[in-house]
Write a protein that holds these residues in place. Structure first.
Motif, short mmCIF file in Angstrom:
data_model
loop_
_atom_site.label_atom_id
_atom_site.label_comp_id
_atom_site.label_asym_id
_atom_site.label_seq_id
_atom_site.Cartn_x
_atom_site.Cartn_y
_atom_site.Cartn_z
N VAL A 40 0.21 6.60 -5.81
CA VAL A 40 1.39 5.75 -6.03
C VAL A 40 1.18 4.86 -7.25
O VAL A 40 2.05 4.76 -8.12
CB VAL A 40 1.70 4.90 -4.78
CG1 VAL A 40 2.84 3.93 -5.07
CG2 VAL A 40 2.06 5.79 -3.60
N VAL A 60 4.46 -1.17 -5.30
CA VAL A 60 5.04 -0.24 -4.33
C VAL A 60 3.97 0.40 -3.46
O VAL A 60 4.24 0.84 -2.34
CB VAL A 60 5.89 0.82 -5.05
CG1 VAL A 60 6.36 1.91 -4.09
CG2 VAL A 60 7.10 0.17 -5.70
N ARG A 66 6.43 -0.56 0.70
CA ARG A 66 6.82 0.85 0.82
C ARG A 66 7.62 1.07 2.10
O ARG A 66 8.52 1.90 2.15
CB ARG A 66 5.59 1.75 0.80
CG ARG A 66 5.89 3.01 -0.03
CD ARG A 66 4.77 3.99 -0.08
NE ARG A 66 3.46 3.42 -0.31
CZ ARG A 66 2.35 4.15 -0.20
NH1 ARG A 66 2.43 5.41 0.14
NH2 ARG A 66 1.18 3.60 -0.41
#
Length: 287
Positions: A40, A60, A66
């Motif tokens: 990510v 994130v 998330r």
């Protein structure tokens, strides 16, 4: 929150369009949650280099954020996509039927040649001439997953990471109605001029007062005709306070499609810079 993560840009993170989505929304959302933090972070850093994004997007990878993202994607789907799911599925069914006929008649070559005006099959290469940059995706025996998209209106796209399963996302054949005097007369004869005018106006949504003005009748008469069209399953009515918005149903759209010339269409999305998703050009695709 969603717009910075899915920009019309040269690139956005591959983990947001997981392969598990082939099994439906919930498996896709679970895959987004389960993506390793390192992946990510890497993909979000690449997205930040491709376009200007808010500083919070760099976090994130954090599980609480998330989780908020997944909940928002679920809510967005429920609010924006689900109400139109029947129309979308009908479009996909027509797409499958079209490709099945090509496959039966001409084999794999016929299937690939008929995918989209934006692609060209020249054995053993599937070419997408409109890609802003030239990139090769080599299958190496892995096969190619073809994904028709209701929201991709221009150039097909692929995932940016060559290590991911090869996919090609391309636009389904959308159908727009085009005016034709002979067919317009036939529709007027079938429904009556006033109801035909109101049905056409409902293509983009019309209130009762707007329908009355378009048809040149009183609001009371327009209400009578919208009621008849609704009872026939050709329009649906959404009420808000003192107004009512009338829009086409699938049956109404099909009737107009038969009562007017049809043409396949690709909406002219704004062209953007492209680098991205391996074979590039994600700017005109919504999902």
């Amino acid at each position: 929150m969603l717009l910075p993560l899915f920009p019309r840009a040269r690139y956005f993170a591959d983990f947001l369009t997981p392969f598990e989505g082939v099994d439906g929304l919930e498996p896709a959302l679970e895959a987004i949650l389960a993506t390793p933090d390192g992946q990510v972070n890497h993909e979000m850093a690449r997205a930040a280099r491709a376009s200007r994004v808010p500083s919070w997007t760099s976090r994130v990878a954090e599980k609480p954020l998330r989780g908020d993202l997944v909940n928002l994607l679920r809510a967005y789907h429920r609010t924006v996509i689900a109400p139109h799911e029947e129309d979308i599925q009908e479009t996909f069914q027509a797409e499958r039927a079209r490709h099945a006929r090509n496959m039966l008649a001409e084999g794999t070559a016929g299937l690939l040649a008929g995918l989209s005006p934006a692609v060209r099959w020249r054995h053993p290469v599937l070419e997408v001439p409109d890609y802003p940059d030239e990139n090769d995706v080599r299958l190496n025996g892995r096969g190619l997953l073809l994904i028709p998209s209701y929201f991709c209106w221009k150039s097909p796209i692929a995932l940016a990471d060559p290590g991911l399963p090869p996919v090609l996302v391309y636009s389904v054949h959308h159908v727009l109605t085009a005016a034709c005097p002979q067919n317009e007369a036939a529709l007027n004869a079938l429904l009556g001029r006033t109801r035909a005018v109101i049905l056409r106006a409902a293509v983009t949504g019309v209130t009762t007062s707007e329908a009355a003005r378009r048809a040149g009748v009183s609001s009371g008469t327009a209400t009578h005709h919208t009621t008849a069209l609704r009872d026939s399953g050709l329009i649906t009515t959404h009420r808000n306070a003192n107004s009512a918005l009338h829009t086409l149903t699938t049956l109404g759209a099909a009737l107009l499609g038969r009562g007017a010339g049809t043409m396949t269409a690709g909406r002219g999305a704004p062209s953007g810079e492209a680098e991205g998703r391996s074979v590039d050009s994600v700017y005109d695709c919504g999902s």
